[in-house]
Design a protein around this motif. Structure first.
Motif, short mmCIF file in Angstrom:
data_model
loop_
_atom_site.label_atom_id
_atom_site.label_comp_id
_atom_site.label_asym_id
_atom_site.label_seq_id
_atom_site.Cartn_x
_atom_site.Cartn_y
_atom_site.Cartn_z
N LEU A 199 40.81 41.64 40.02
CA LEU A 199 39.56 40.88 39.91
C LEU A 199 38.40 41.73 39.42
CD1 LEU A 199 39.71 38.91 43.29
CD2 LEU A 199 40.35 38.07 41.03
N LEU A 200 38.59 43.04 39.33
CA LEU A 200 37.49 43.94 39.01
C LEU A 200 37.35 44.18 37.52
CD1 LEU A 200 38.07 46.60 41.82
CD2 LEU A 200 36.52 44.64 41.85
N HIS A 201 36.12 44.37 37.10
CA HIS A 201 35.85 44.75 35.72
C HIS A 201 36.31 46.18 35.51
CE1 HIS A 201 33.63 45.54 32.00
NE2 HIS A 201 33.46 44.24 31.89
N PRO A 202 36.92 46.50 34.36
CA PRO A 202 37.44 47.86 34.16
C PRO A 202 36.35 48.93 34.11
CG PRO A 202 37.58 46.59 32.13
CD PRO A 202 37.22 45.61 33.22
N ARG A 203 35.14 48.55 33.80
CA ARG A 203 34.07 49.54 33.68
C ARG A 203 33.70 50.07 35.06
NH1 ARG A 203 29.03 47.24 30.83
NH2 ARG A 203 30.57 47.15 29.15
N ARG A 204 33.60 51.38 35.16
CA ARG A 204 33.21 52.01 36.42
C ARG A 204 31.69 52.15 36.49
NH1 ARG A 204 37.48 54.05 39.23
NH2 ARG A 204 39.47 54.11 38.10
N LYS A 205 31.17 51.95 37.68
CA LYS A 205 29.72 51.97 37.89
C LYS A 205 29.33 53.19 38.73
CE LYS A 205 28.78 47.85 36.09
NZ LYS A 205 27.83 47.62 34.99
N ARG A 206 28.32 53.90 38.27
CA ARG A 206 27.78 54.99 39.06
C ARG A 206 27.01 54.40 40.24
NH1 ARG A 206 23.10 57.66 39.82
NH2 ARG A 206 22.02 56.27 38.35
N HIS A 253 33.33 56.76 41.44
CA HIS A 253 32.43 55.67 41.07
C HIS A 253 32.84 54.35 41.76
CE1 HIS A 253 30.39 58.18 38.14
NE2 HIS A 253 31.57 58.57 37.67
N ALA A 254 32.19 53.29 41.37
CA ALA A 254 32.45 51.97 41.96
C ALA A 254 32.82 51.00 40.86
CB ALA A 254 31.22 51.48 42.73
N ARG A 255 33.18 49.80 41.26
CA ARG A 255 33.52 48.74 40.30
C ARG A 255 32.69 47.51 40.64
NH1 ARG A 255 38.92 50.02 38.93
NH2 ARG A 255 39.02 48.26 37.49
N ARG A 256 32.81 46.51 39.83
CA ARG A 256 32.14 45.25 40.11
C ARG A 256 33.10 44.11 39.76
NH1 ARG A 256 26.59 45.86 38.29
NH2 ARG A 256 26.35 46.79 40.35
N LEU A 257 33.03 43.04 40.52
CA LEU A 257 33.89 41.90 40.26
C LEU A 257 33.55 41.26 38.92
CD1 LEU A 257 33.71 40.37 43.83
CD2 LEU A 257 35.75 41.34 42.80
N ARG A 258 34.58 40.79 38.22
CA ARG A 258 34.33 40.12 36.94
C ARG A 258 33.49 38.85 37.13
NH1 ARG A 258 38.15 41.60 32.86
NH2 ARG A 258 39.82 42.96 33.64
N CYS A 259 33.76 38.14 38.21
CA CYS A 259 33.11 36.86 38.45
C CYS A 259 31.69 37.08 38.96
CB CYS A 259 33.92 36.05 39.46
SG CYS A 259 33.15 34.47 39.91
N ARG A 260 30.70 36.67 38.18
CA ARG A 260 29.31 36.85 38.59
C ARG A 260 28.96 36.00 39.80
NH1 ARG A 260 26.34 36.67 32.60
NH2 ARG A 260 27.47 38.48 31.71
N PHE A 261 29.56 34.82 39.88
CA PHE A 261 29.30 33.95 41.03
C PHE A 261 29.75 34.62 42.33
CE2 PHE A 261 31.12 30.79 43.99
CZ PHE A 261 29.95 30.15 44.37
N THR A 262 30.89 35.31 42.29
CA THR A 262 31.39 35.97 43.49
C THR A 262 30.48 37.11 43.90
OG1 THR A 262 33.64 35.42 42.80
CG2 THR A 262 33.40 37.04 44.55
N PHE A 271 34.93 48.58 45.97
CA PHE A 271 35.79 49.77 46.11
C PHE A 271 37.17 49.31 46.52
CE2 PHE A 271 31.44 50.83 47.07
CZ PHE A 271 31.20 52.00 46.34
N PRO A 272 38.11 49.19 45.59
CA PRO A 272 39.47 48.75 45.95
C PRO A 272 40.18 49.83 46.75
CG PRO A 272 39.41 49.44 43.67
CD PRO A 272 37.99 49.50 44.15
#
Length: 328
Positions: A104-111, A133-142, A326-327
Protein backbone atom coordinates in the motif's frame (compact mmCIF):
# COMPACT_ATOMS: atom_id res chain seq x y z
CA UNK A 1 32.26 30.96 -0.10
CA UNK A 2 34.11 32.06 3.03
CA UNK A 3 31.91 35.17 3.31
CA UNK A 4 28.77 33.05 3.09
CA UNK A 5 30.02 30.70 5.79
CA UNK A 6 30.85 33.59 8.12
CA UNK A 7 27.42 35.13 7.51
CA UNK A 8 25.70 31.87 8.38
CA UNK A 9 27.63 31.60 11.62
CA UNK A 10 26.88 35.18 12.63
CA UNK A 11 23.27 35.60 11.59
CA UNK A 12 21.68 32.16 11.33
CA UNK A 13 19.53 31.07 14.29
CA UNK A 14 20.80 28.16 16.36
CA UNK A 15 19.82 24.78 15.01
CA UNK A 16 18.87 23.51 18.43
CA UNK A 17 18.16 24.86 21.86
CA UNK A 18 20.05 23.21 24.67
CA UNK A 19 18.73 22.75 28.16
CA UNK A 20 20.37 21.91 31.48
CA UNK A 21 21.15 18.25 31.99
CA UNK A 22 18.82 16.64 34.49
CA UNK A 23 20.93 15.67 37.52
CA UNK A 24 21.11 12.09 38.65
CA UNK A 25 19.57 10.59 35.49
CA UNK A 26 21.53 8.90 32.73
CA UNK A 27 19.86 9.15 29.33
CA UNK A 28 19.70 5.98 27.27
CA UNK A 29 18.57 5.33 23.72
CA UNK A 30 15.66 3.15 24.76
CA UNK A 31 12.54 2.59 22.66
CA UNK A 32 9.36 2.72 24.76
CA UNK A 33 7.55 1.98 21.48
CA UNK A 34 8.51 -1.59 22.34
CA UNK A 35 7.53 -2.51 25.87
CA UNK A 36 10.37 -5.01 26.29
CA UNK A 37 12.92 -2.22 25.84
CA UNK A 38 12.05 -0.65 29.20
CA UNK A 39 14.48 -2.07 31.74
CA UNK A 40 13.51 -0.95 35.21
CA UNK A 41 13.74 -2.96 38.40
CA UNK A 42 10.76 -1.06 39.81
CA UNK A 43 8.36 -2.43 37.19
CA UNK A 44 6.46 -5.68 37.65
CA UNK A 45 6.01 -8.39 35.06
CA UNK A 46 2.95 -8.55 32.84
CA UNK A 47 0.23 -11.16 32.62
CA UNK A 48 0.77 -14.23 30.43
CA UNK A 49 0.82 -13.91 26.65
CA UNK A 50 -2.18 -16.21 26.32
CA UNK A 51 -4.37 -14.28 28.75
CA UNK A 52 -3.49 -10.93 27.16
CA UNK A 53 -4.17 -12.18 23.62
CA UNK A 54 -7.49 -13.74 24.65
CA UNK A 55 -8.67 -10.53 26.29
CA UNK A 56 -7.44 -8.43 23.36
CA UNK A 57 -9.72 -10.41 21.02
CA UNK A 58 -12.61 -9.91 23.44
CA UNK A 59 -11.97 -6.15 23.56
CA UNK A 60 -11.89 -5.96 19.77
CA UNK A 61 -15.21 -7.78 19.54
CA UNK A 62 -16.69 -5.57 22.26
CA UNK A 63 -15.98 -2.47 20.18
CA UNK A 64 -18.53 -3.62 17.62
CA UNK A 65 -21.23 -4.67 20.12
CA UNK A 66 -22.35 -2.05 22.59
CA UNK A 67 -23.59 -2.92 26.05
CA UNK A 68 -21.46 -5.97 26.83
CA UNK A 69 -19.55 -6.77 29.99
CA UNK A 70 -16.56 -4.68 28.87
CA UNK A 71 -18.63 -1.61 27.93
CA UNK A 72 -17.96 0.28 31.22
CA UNK A 73 -14.25 0.16 30.39
CA UNK A 74 -14.58 1.47 26.82
CA UNK A 75 -14.74 5.25 26.55
CA UNK A 76 -16.22 5.59 23.07
CA UNK A 77 -14.85 8.19 20.67
CA UNK A 78 -16.21 9.55 17.38
CA UNK A 79 -14.90 8.28 14.07
CA UNK A 80 -14.23 10.29 10.90
CA UNK A 81 -17.18 10.60 8.59
CA UNK A 82 -17.68 8.01 5.88
CA UNK A 83 -16.67 4.34 5.69
CA UNK A 84 -13.21 3.17 6.80
CA UNK A 85 -10.52 3.27 4.08
CA UNK A 86 -10.49 0.32 1.71
CA UNK A 87 -6.69 0.22 1.81
CA UNK A 88 -6.69 -0.48 5.56
CA UNK A 89 -9.46 -3.07 5.16
CA UNK A 90 -7.31 -4.89 2.61
CA UNK A 91 -4.72 -5.50 5.34
CA UNK A 92 -7.34 -7.34 7.38
CA UNK A 93 -8.01 -9.77 4.55
CA UNK A 94 -4.34 -10.69 4.13
CA UNK A 95 -2.61 -13.65 5.76
CA UNK A 96 0.60 -11.59 5.86
CA UNK A 97 -0.39 -8.09 7.08
CA UNK A 98 3.14 -6.70 6.95
CA UNK A 99 3.40 -7.63 3.27
CA UNK A 100 -0.04 -6.18 2.56
CA UNK A 101 0.97 -2.90 4.19
CA UNK A 102 4.15 -2.67 2.11
CA UNK A 103 2.08 -3.03 -1.04
CA UNK A 104 0.00 0.00 0.00
CA UNK A 105 3.01 2.29 0.35
CA UNK A 106 4.41 4.70 -2.19
CA UNK A 107 7.91 3.60 -3.28
CA UNK A 108 9.38 7.02 -2.57
CA UNK A 109 11.09 7.26 0.80
CA UNK A 110 10.45 10.29 2.98
CA UNK A 111 12.96 11.96 5.24
CA UNK A 112 11.52 12.27 8.73
CA UNK A 113 11.93 15.92 9.82
CA UNK A 114 13.11 16.93 13.26
CA UNK A 115 10.25 18.08 15.49
CA UNK A 116 10.27 19.89 18.81
CA UNK A 117 14.10 19.79 18.99
CA UNK A 118 14.13 16.00 19.30
CA UNK A 119 17.49 15.50 17.58
CA UNK A 120 19.14 18.04 19.86
CA UNK A 121 18.61 15.53 22.67
CA UNK A 122 19.71 12.55 20.53
CA UNK A 123 16.07 11.50 20.46
CA UNK A 124 15.11 9.31 17.52
CA UNK A 125 11.32 9.05 17.36
CA UNK A 126 11.19 6.59 14.47
CA UNK A 127 10.80 2.87 15.31
CA UNK A 128 13.79 2.10 13.07
CA UNK A 129 16.95 3.96 12.14
CA UNK A 130 16.38 7.42 10.67
CA UNK A 131 18.60 6.35 7.78
CA UNK A 132 15.84 3.96 6.68
CA UNK A 133 13.53 6.98 6.24
CA UNK A 134 9.74 6.66 6.20
CA UNK A 135 7.07 5.95 3.61
CA UNK A 136 3.61 7.26 2.92
CA UNK A 137 0.46 5.44 1.86
CA UNK A 138 -0.48 5.77 -1.80
CA UNK A 139 -4.08 6.52 -0.87
CA UNK A 140 -4.43 10.18 0.13
CA UNK A 141 -7.79 9.53 1.74
CA UNK A 142 -6.22 6.96 4.07
CA UNK A 143 -3.46 9.36 5.10
CA UNK A 144 -6.11 11.98 5.86
CA UNK A 145 -8.23 9.44 7.75
CA UNK A 146 -5.34 8.42 10.02
CA UNK A 147 -4.48 12.06 10.67
CA UNK A 148 -8.11 12.71 11.63
CA UNK A 149 -8.02 9.85 14.13
CA UNK A 150 -5.10 11.52 15.91
CA UNK A 151 -6.95 14.84 15.90
CA UNK A 152 -10.09 13.21 17.29
CA UNK A 153 -8.12 11.50 20.05
CA UNK A 154 -6.76 14.87 21.16
CA UNK A 155 -9.73 17.18 20.60
CA UNK A 156 -12.77 15.27 19.40
CA UNK A 157 -12.90 17.50 16.32
CA UNK A 158 -11.09 17.89 13.03
CA UNK A 159 -10.06 21.44 12.22
CA UNK A 160 -12.61 22.78 14.69
CA UNK A 161 -15.49 20.94 13.00
CA UNK A 162 -17.22 18.13 14.87
CA UNK A 163 -17.05 14.75 13.16
CA UNK A 164 -19.55 11.93 12.83
CA UNK A 165 -20.02 10.49 16.31
CA UNK A 166 -20.83 6.93 17.27
CA UNK A 167 -22.55 8.05 20.44
CA UNK A 168 -22.43 11.58 21.76
CA UNK A 169 -23.28 10.30 25.22
CA UNK A 170 -20.36 7.88 25.26
CA UNK A 171 -17.97 10.53 24.03
CA UNK A 172 -19.20 13.09 26.54
CA UNK A 173 -18.53 10.66 29.36
CA UNK A 174 -14.98 10.14 28.10
CA UNK A 175 -14.50 13.89 27.79
CA UNK A 176 -15.63 14.55 31.35
CA UNK A 177 -13.78 11.70 33.03
CA UNK A 178 -10.25 12.14 31.82
CA UNK A 179 -7.70 14.54 30.45
CA UNK A 180 -7.27 14.30 26.70
CA UNK A 181 -3.83 13.67 25.24
CA UNK A 182 -1.87 16.35 23.42
CA UNK A 183 -0.36 15.92 19.98
CA UNK A 184 3.32 16.21 20.80
CA UNK A 185 6.41 14.03 20.76
CA UNK A 186 6.11 13.55 24.50
CA UNK A 187 2.44 12.53 24.52
CA UNK A 188 0.57 11.18 21.47
CA UNK A 189 2.39 10.89 18.14
CA UNK A 190 2.29 7.26 17.00
CA UNK A 191 0.11 4.20 16.57
CA UNK A 192 0.61 0.55 15.60
CA UNK A 193 -1.27 -1.19 12.80
CA UNK A 194 -2.33 -4.81 13.28
CA UNK A 195 -4.70 -7.27 11.62
CA UNK A 196 -6.58 -10.40 12.63
CA UNK A 197 -7.26 -12.61 9.61
CA UNK A 198 -9.65 -14.84 11.57
CA UNK A 199 -12.12 -12.02 12.22
CA UNK A 200 -11.13 -9.90 9.19
CA UNK A 201 -10.32 -7.03 11.52
CA UNK A 202 -7.76 -4.28 11.04
CA UNK A 203 -6.84 -2.01 13.92
CA UNK A 204 -4.71 0.89 15.07
CA UNK A 205 -3.43 0.91 18.64
CA UNK A 206 -2.55 4.40 19.88
CA UNK A 207 -0.27 5.06 22.85
CA UNK A 208 -0.47 8.46 24.53
CA UNK A 209 1.62 9.71 27.48
CA UNK A 210 4.71 8.25 25.80
CA UNK A 211 7.47 10.27 27.49
CA UNK A 212 6.39 11.76 30.83
CA UNK A 213 8.93 13.92 32.63
CA UNK A 214 11.20 12.16 35.10
CA UNK A 215 10.18 12.77 38.69
CA UNK A 216 11.74 10.91 41.58
CA UNK A 217 8.40 10.81 43.38
CA UNK A 218 5.65 10.50 40.77
CA UNK A 219 7.54 8.96 37.81
CA UNK A 220 10.99 7.56 38.75
CA UNK A 221 11.51 5.82 35.38
CA UNK A 222 14.23 6.59 32.85
CA UNK A 223 12.88 6.32 29.29
CA UNK A 224 16.00 7.52 27.47
CA UNK A 225 16.95 10.52 25.37
CA UNK A 226 13.41 11.24 24.19
CA UNK A 227 12.30 11.84 27.76
CA UNK A 228 14.85 14.64 28.28
CA UNK A 229 13.15 18.04 28.10
CA UNK A 230 9.67 16.66 28.74
CA UNK A 231 7.31 18.80 30.80
CA UNK A 232 4.51 16.23 30.63
CA UNK A 233 3.53 15.26 34.14
CA UNK A 234 2.53 11.73 35.08
CA UNK A 235 -1.09 11.48 36.12
CA UNK A 236 -2.62 8.12 37.03
CA UNK A 237 -6.08 9.00 35.71
CA UNK A 238 -4.58 10.16 32.43
CA UNK A 239 -2.37 7.06 32.23
CA UNK A 240 -5.34 4.76 32.78
CA UNK A 241 -6.71 5.76 29.35
CA UNK A 242 -3.39 6.23 27.51
CA UNK A 243 -4.31 3.37 25.16
CA UNK A 244 -6.78 4.12 22.35
CA UNK A 245 -8.06 1.49 19.95
CA UNK A 246 -9.56 1.92 16.47
CA UNK A 247 -10.83 -1.17 14.65
CA UNK A 248 -12.62 -1.74 11.36
CA UNK A 249 -14.26 -4.68 9.65
CA UNK A 250 -15.29 -5.04 6.03
CA UNK A 251 -18.23 -6.79 4.42
CA UNK A 252 -21.24 -5.35 2.64
CA UNK A 253 -21.32 -2.46 5.09
CA UNK A 254 -17.82 -1.73 6.46
CA UNK A 255 -17.86 -0.40 10.00
CA UNK A 256 -15.28 1.24 12.26
CA UNK A 257 -15.18 1.87 16.00
CA UNK A 258 -12.90 4.00 18.18
CA UNK A 259 -12.49 4.04 21.96
CA UNK A 260 -10.10 4.75 24.79
CA UNK A 261 -9.44 1.67 26.93
CA UNK A 262 -9.69 2.24 30.66
CA UNK A 263 -7.03 0.01 32.25
CA UNK A 264 -6.94 1.57 35.72
CA UNK A 265 -8.57 0.67 38.99
CA UNK A 266 -12.36 0.85 38.86
CA UNK A 267 -14.29 3.36 40.88
CA UNK A 268 -17.85 4.62 41.07
CA UNK A 269 -17.27 7.18 38.31
CA UNK A 270 -16.95 4.36 35.76
CA UNK A 271 -20.24 2.75 36.64
CA UNK A 272 -23.42 3.37 34.73
CA UNK A 273 -26.58 4.77 36.25
CA UNK A 274 -27.85 2.51 39.01
CA UNK A 275 -24.70 0.36 38.91
CA UNK A 276 -21.73 -0.04 41.23
CA UNK A 277 -18.17 -1.09 40.53
CA UNK A 278 -17.12 -1.28 44.16
CA UNK A 279 -14.90 -4.30 44.75
CA UNK A 280 -14.98 -5.34 41.07
CA UNK A 281 -11.52 -5.60 39.46
CA UNK A 282 -11.05 -4.10 36.03
CA UNK A 283 -10.64 -6.98 33.53
CA UNK A 284 -8.74 -4.73 31.10
CA UNK A 285 -5.78 -4.64 33.48
CA UNK A 286 -4.95 -8.10 32.13
CA UNK A 287 -3.99 -6.42 28.83
CA UNK A 288 -1.03 -4.62 30.36
CA UNK A 289 2.54 -5.74 29.62
CA UNK A 290 3.87 -3.07 32.00
CA UNK A 291 1.09 -2.55 34.57
CA UNK A 292 2.68 0.47 36.29
CA UNK A 293 2.88 2.33 32.99
CA UNK A 294 -0.46 1.05 31.62
CA UNK A 295 1.39 -0.22 28.54
CA UNK A 296 -0.35 -2.50 26.05
CA UNK A 297 1.28 -4.57 23.30
CA UNK A 298 -0.01 -4.35 19.74
CA UNK A 299 1.00 -7.96 19.04
CA UNK A 300 -1.66 -9.19 21.46
CA UNK A 301 -4.39 -7.83 19.18
CA UNK A 302 -3.19 -9.51 15.98
CA UNK A 303 -0.34 -9.71 13.51
CA UNK A 304 1.54 -6.43 13.41
CA UNK A 305 1.70 -4.82 9.96
CA UNK A 306 3.62 -1.64 10.79
CA UNK A 307 3.54 1.72 12.53
CA UNK A 308 2.36 5.26 11.83
CA UNK A 309 3.64 8.56 13.17
CA UNK A 310 1.67 11.80 13.17
CA UNK A 311 3.90 14.83 13.67
CA UNK A 312 1.44 17.57 14.51
CA UNK A 313 4.25 20.08 15.15
CA UNK A 314 4.77 20.38 11.36
CA UNK A 315 2.38 23.32 11.17
CA UNK A 316 3.37 24.26 7.62
CA UNK A 317 1.94 21.01 6.19
CA UNK A 318 -1.49 19.61 5.54
CA UNK A 319 -2.67 16.97 7.98
CA UNK A 320 -2.27 14.12 5.50
CA UNK A 321 1.37 15.12 4.94
CA UNK A 322 2.13 14.81 8.66
CA UNK A 323 1.54 11.05 8.54
CA UNK A 324 4.59 8.79 8.13
CA UNK A 325 4.44 5.01 7.69
CA UNK A 326 6.93 2.38 8.82
CA UNK A 327 6.27 -1.18 7.60
CA UNK A 328 7.48 -4.08 9.70
Amino acid sequence: VMAQAVARCLFSPPRCVSSPRRPGVRARATKPWVASSIDDANLTQSFSDESRASLARAVTNALFVSGGALEPHLFRLPTPGGPPPKSLLSIAASLTPHTAMRELLHPRRKRVPDVENALCYKCVLTPNSRKDHARRLRCRFTNEYIANLFEIAAAGTVGGTSVCSLSSGDYSSHENKTQKPTLSRFDLFHCHCFADANTKTVGLLFHALEYPAFNKDSFPHNLGFCQVGSTLGWDEEHAAVRTLLWCARGGETPVARFAALHTGDDDESNAGEGESNAGTPNPLKTLLVVPELHTTFEGDFGSVAGDFMYLAALTDRKRKHKVFAFPR
